[in-house]
Design a protein around this motif. Structure first.
Motif, mmCIF file in Angstrom:
data_model
loop_
_atom_site.group_PDB
_atom_site.id
_atom_site.type_symbol
_atom_site.label_atom_id
_atom_site.label_comp_id
_atom_site.label_asym_id
_atom_site.label_seq_id
_atom_site.Cartn_x
_atom_site.Cartn_y
_atom_site.Cartn_z
ATOM 1 N N ALA A 423 0.853 -1.185 0.000
ATOM 2 C CA ALA A 423 0.000 0.000 0.000
ATOM 3 C C ALA A 423 0.886 1.231 0.000
ATOM 4 C CB ALA A 423 -0.920 0.006 1.214
ATOM 5 N N LEU A 424 0.328 2.308 -0.555
ATOM 6 C CA LEU A 424 1.054 3.568 -0.607
ATOM 7 C C LEU A 424 0.216 4.647 0.085
ATOM 8 C CD1 LEU A 424 3.706 4.728 -2.066
ATOM 9 C CD2 LEU A 424 2.082 5.805 -3.609
ATOM 10 N N ALA A 425 0.842 5.428 0.959
ATOM 11 C CA ALA A 425 0.158 6.514 1.670
ATOM 12 C C ALA A 425 0.891 7.819 1.404
ATOM 13 C CB ALA A 425 0.113 6.234 3.176
ATOM 14 N N VAL A 426 0.113 8.881 1.160
ATOM 15 C CA VAL A 426 0.681 10.196 0.874
ATOM 16 C C VAL A 426 0.036 11.206 1.818
ATOM 17 C CG1 VAL A 426 1.042 11.984 -0.865
ATOM 18 C CG2 VAL A 426 0.969 9.574 -1.550
ATOM 19 N N ALA A 427 0.874 12.093 2.421
ATOM 20 C CA ALA A 427 0.369 13.086 3.369
ATOM 21 C C ALA A 427 1.213 14.343 3.291
ATOM 22 C CB ALA A 427 0.381 12.520 4.798
ATOM 23 N N ARG A 428 0.707 15.391 3.930
ATOM 24 C CA ARG A 428 1.458 16.639 4.052
ATOM 25 C C ARG A 428 1.670 16.939 5.538
ATOM 26 N NH1 ARG A 428 -2.196 20.432 0.014
ATOM 27 N NH2 ARG A 428 -1.948 19.167 -1.872
ATOM 28 N N HIS A 429 2.748 17.685 5.831
ATOM 29 C CA HIS A 429 3.031 18.062 7.218
ATOM 30 C C HIS A 429 3.662 19.437 7.234
ATOM 31 C CE1 HIS A 429 4.783 17.801 11.333
ATOM 32 N NE2 HIS A 429 3.745 17.013 11.548
ATOM 33 N N ALA A 430 3.356 20.203 8.296
ATOM 34 C CA ALA A 430 3.859 21.575 8.379
ATOM 35 C C ALA A 430 5.377 21.610 8.433
ATOM 36 C CB ALA A 430 3.272 22.260 9.612
ATOM 37 N N SER A 431 5.980 20.648 9.115
ATOM 38 C CA SER A 431 7.442 20.572 9.197
ATOM 39 C C SER A 431 7.905 19.392 8.359
ATOM 40 C CB SER A 431 7.892 20.407 10.650
ATOM 41 O OG SER A 431 9.275 20.159 10.728
ATOM 42 N N GLU A 432 8.529 19.711 7.229
ATOM 43 C CA GLU A 432 8.957 18.631 6.334
ATOM 44 C C GLU A 432 9.986 17.738 7.006
ATOM 45 O OE1 GLU A 432 11.546 18.549 2.298
ATOM 46 O OE2 GLU A 432 9.630 19.615 2.128
ATOM 47 N N ARG A 433 10.909 18.340 7.811
ATOM 48 C CA ARG A 433 11.945 17.535 8.446
ATOM 49 C C ARG A 433 11.355 16.606 9.489
ATOM 50 N NH1 ARG A 433 17.498 19.835 11.294
ATOM 51 N NH2 ARG A 433 18.413 17.767 11.742
ATOM 52 N N ALA A 434 10.441 17.156 10.309
ATOM 53 C CA ALA A 434 9.798 16.306 11.320
ATOM 54 C C ALA A 434 8.976 15.219 10.653
ATOM 55 C CB ALA A 434 8.914 17.166 12.229
ATOM 56 N N GLY A 435 8.241 15.573 9.562
ATOM 57 C CA GLY A 435 7.458 14.567 8.845
ATOM 58 C C GLY A 435 8.335 13.493 8.241
ATOM 59 N N GLN A 436 9.500 13.895 7.754
ATOM 60 C CA GLN A 436 10.416 12.910 7.171
ATOM 61 C C GLN A 436 10.880 11.917 8.237
ATOM 62 O OE1 GLN A 436 13.994 14.611 5.554
ATOM 63 N NE2 GLN A 436 14.490 12.795 4.351
ATOM 64 N N ARG A 437 11.137 12.401 9.468
ATOM 65 C CA ARG A 437 11.543 11.478 10.536
ATOM 66 C C ARG A 437 10.428 10.491 10.857
ATOM 67 N NH1 ARG A 437 13.743 16.172 13.063
ATOM 68 N NH2 ARG A 437 11.990 16.233 14.509
ATOM 69 N N VAL A 438 9.196 10.986 10.858
ATOM 70 C CA VAL A 438 8.062 10.101 11.150
ATOM 71 C C VAL A 438 7.937 9.030 10.081
ATOM 72 C CG1 VAL A 438 5.558 9.997 11.343
ATOM 73 C CG2 VAL A 438 6.811 11.820 12.485
ATOM 74 N N VAL A 439 7.974 9.443 8.821
ATOM 75 C CA VAL A 439 7.827 8.498 7.708
ATOM 76 C C VAL A 439 8.978 7.495 7.714
ATOM 77 C CG1 VAL A 439 7.911 8.311 5.200
ATOM 78 C CG2 VAL A 439 6.444 10.018 6.266
ATOM 79 N N ALA A 440 10.212 7.984 7.953
ATOM 80 C CA ALA A 440 11.357 7.084 7.971
ATOM 81 C C ALA A 440 11.232 6.068 9.095
ATOM 82 C CB ALA A 440 12.647 7.891 8.115
ATOM 83 N N GLY A 441 10.803 6.541 10.284
ATOM 84 C CA GLY A 441 10.650 5.624 11.406
ATOM 85 C C GLY A 441 9.580 4.583 11.163
ATOM 86 N N LEU A 442 8.440 5.001 10.605
ATOM 87 C CA LEU A 442 7.356 4.057 10.338
ATOM 88 C C LEU A 442 7.752 3.073 9.246
ATOM 89 C CD1 LEU A 442 4.558 3.269 11.161
ATOM 90 C CD2 LEU A 442 3.628 4.977 9.590
ATOM 91 N N ALA A 443 8.486 3.563 8.242
ATOM 92 C CA ALA A 443 8.957 2.670 7.181
ATOM 93 C C ALA A 443 9.912 1.622 7.734
ATOM 94 C CB ALA A 443 9.649 3.487 6.079
#
Length: 624
Positions: A423-443
């Protein structure tokens, strides 16, 4: 035996004056008139002289015995001073012995309260009323107050009638209640300072001979010694206690320093060997005792049992960030913040019943610093790994054809699993760096891939699309997420990205922020986007009418027909009932059931339009 010998025998035996007079009276009839040689016994003159001499000897013997008793009592009192450590017991014994030796009706001892300017009863013996035992006299008032103020002995044969003393009504009332008449008072002196008074009273009018004043003064001196010894003893005991306390404090401080040094060594070793926050929590729990939990900046548990966080933890975190020190919460927990500058990286929560002095608090703060370093190291590693994983995902999102074998090998090297349903999920976040950490951790947790692509957070992992989207939404604190199913791990990622991104855009334009949706849940909006075939039309009908169609098929009911007729009748229950040949209540019951199946709001706004369009599309498909 002649009368002289008999008198001597009686004196030696301690006979009383009455016995002595009886012996002399018996000898008197036999006495001669002149005492000459022919007389039968001693003359009257001799007997008178013998009586006076005997009385003097007898009085001297009584005084000697009294003196011996006094000395004995004083000796016993002095001995008590070395044997008794209880000041109250010593004073009570002194007052009791003074009363016995003086033959007083009552004796009492008072102590001065210099700041209050008064003298209060400390010990009484023979008091009749509780009011007298609680009596408190201003210095200079009454006989007691005068003795306590002046430091000189005073006595009165009749206190109530003696105008030398300053009388107060409440004092005279207490004296009258005790029936006091004669009073003797002597001061208690310590190093020239009057600290109180010792008094003896009689409940009859009588004088006080000099020997009684001397005797009471001696007892007062012993009482003063007892008070001074007690003061010195208490001071010595306090000094010993202070020394013991200082020793205990020093030992405790040394032990705390040793624990702090041990904790420092353990934390340093954990850092050098690249240990995680779990190891830091274990070290802290071992050194300080209790339970330790570590939370990330979003409040998720990183280590520890993860019990309920303190209610006021947010306030404590703010205070700890501002002060740089650990903070105690209302429930007794200790909070320390792992921070990098002003950035909050994590929170340490310590629950312990042990001591939390300065060394223990500094150990907790040092552990928070180590935790911050561990989290920063982990972030650096994650960001480096995220870049590598992101490069692979970006390649899959592009239009360039890739070698499936090479793609799977790159994924395997990065710990990603691209086999199975993705599955593929796409989202937006106010802080790109913080969002990248979340996505990397979940991945990393789901053995997938994560990246930031064209300003969007993209996550590719195995699992159900909506489930993956909800997990990403939770990690991003309620973000809007578009999801899509990936049909092929290599060639299908790009098309899934296109569909999930377009779904996300539509959600924002429709104002449906905070939702997780795939294309099928967009309803009519999806059909209007174009690129739709029979399969997409079927998905639209299923999304809008699926529960009604299945209910009718399973129970042979007419819910779909009822809704269609009701719409055609412009919502009129009566008109719809006539066309269906049923009672209006039946139509109402059917529509209520439709509401339970489709959910609230199906008759309103865009939902109403979608249901109508789905009904018409379903009828047209039945005609084809």
């Amino acid at each position: 035996m002649d009368v002289g010998a008999e008198v001597l025998e009686l004196l030696l035996a301690g006979g009383s004056r009455e016995e002595l007079d009886a012996v002399l009276a018996r000898a008197h009839p036999a006495a001669g008139t002149d005492g000459g040689p022919g007389a039968a016994g001693p003359s009257a003159t001799d007997l008178a002289w013998l009586r006076e001499l005997a009385h003097r000897l007898q009085a001297q013997a009584e005084r000697q015995r009294s003196r011996e008793a006094e000395l004995s009592a004083l000796y016993e009192t002095a001995r008590d001073l070395t044997a008794i450590r209880d000041l109250d017991a010593i004073l009570a014994a002194i007052v009791r012995r003074a009363r016995q030796l003086l033959g007083a009706d009552m004796t009492y001892l008072s102590l001065n309260d210099a700041p209050d300017g008064a003298s209060y009863m400390k010990v009484t013996d023979g008091a009749l009323t509780p009011e007298f035992r609680r009596l408190r006299l201003p210095l200079g008032t009454g006989l007691l107050g005068l003795v306590a103020q002046s430091g000189a002995p005073y006595f009165t044969e009749d206190y109530q009638a003696d105008e030398r003393f300053l009388h107060r009504e409440y004092i005279d009332t207490a004296v009258e209640g005790e029936q006091i008449r004669a009073i003797l008072g002597v001061p208690l002196m310590v190093e020239g300072v009057v600290i109180g008074a010792l008094l003896a009273v009689h409940r009859r009018v009588r004088p006080f001979p000099a020997n009684e004043v001397t005797l009471l003064t001696s007892f007062a001196a012993h009482a003063a010694v007892a008070l001074e010894n007690a003061r010195l003893f208490e001071r010595a005991r306090a000094a010993v206690a202070d020394a013991d306390a200082a020793t205990e404090a020093l030992v405790a401080r040394n032990q705390a320093s040793e624990r702090a040094a041990h904790a420092h060594d353990l934390l340093t070793d954990t850092l050098l060997h690249q240990g995680g926050v779990g190891e830091v929590a274990e070290v802290l729990a071992e050194v300080l005792g209790g339970a330790v939990e570590v939370y990330d900046d979003a409040g998720r548990v990183l280590a520890g049992p993860g019990s309920a966080r303190p209610v006021d933890v947010d306030d404590a975190v703010g205070e700890a960030l501002a002060s740089g020190r650990c903070v105690r919460t209302e429930d007794g927990s200790w909070i320390a913040v792992a921070a990098a500058g002003e950035e909050h990286l994590g929170t340490l929560v310590l629950r312990t019943d042990g001591p939390m002095g300065l060394p223990e608090r500094r150990t907790l703060e040092r552990a928070a610093l180590v935790t911050a370093m561990v989290l920063l190291f982990g972030r650096s590693e994650a960001e480096a790994e995220s870049r590598v994983r992101g490069e692979l995902l970006v390649d899959l999102l592009g239009t360039r054809r890739l070698d499936p074998v090479r793609v799977r090998e790159r994924a395997r090297q990065q710990g990603a699993d691209l086999d199975g349903a993705l599955a593929l999920a796409v989202a937006r976040h106010a802080s790109e760096r913080a969002g990248q950490r979340v996505v990397a951790g979940l991945a990393r947790e789901r053995r997938g891939l994560g990246a930031v692509h064209e300003g969007q957070l993209v996550l590719l992992a195995a699992g159900d699309p909506r489930e993956l989207g909800r997990e990403l939404q939770d990690r991003l604190d309620g973000a809007t997420v578009g999801v899509a199913r990936v049909e092929d791990a290599v060639g299908g990622v790009a098309s899934a990205w296109h569909e999930a991104r377009r779904t996300l855009t539509v959600l924002f334009r429709l104002g449906r922020t905070g939702e997780v949706a795939d294309a099928a849940t967009l309803g009519l909006a999806r059909l209007l986007l174009g690129d739709n075939g029979p399969e997409q039309v079927d998905e639209f009908i299923e999304q809008a009418l699926g529960p009604l169609l299945r209910y009718d098929a399973e129970r042979e009911t007419r819910l779909v027909e009822t809704v269609s007729v009701w719409f055609a009748a412009s919502g009129s229950l009566r008109d719809a009932a006539e066309q269906l040949h049923v009672h209006p209540n039946t139509v109402t019951q059917r529509l209520d059931r439709v509401g339970r199946l489709l959910g609230d709001g199906w008759r309103e706004g865009s939902r109403r339009l979608e249901v109508q369009l789905a009904l018409q599309t379903h009828q047209l498909r039945d005609l084809m």
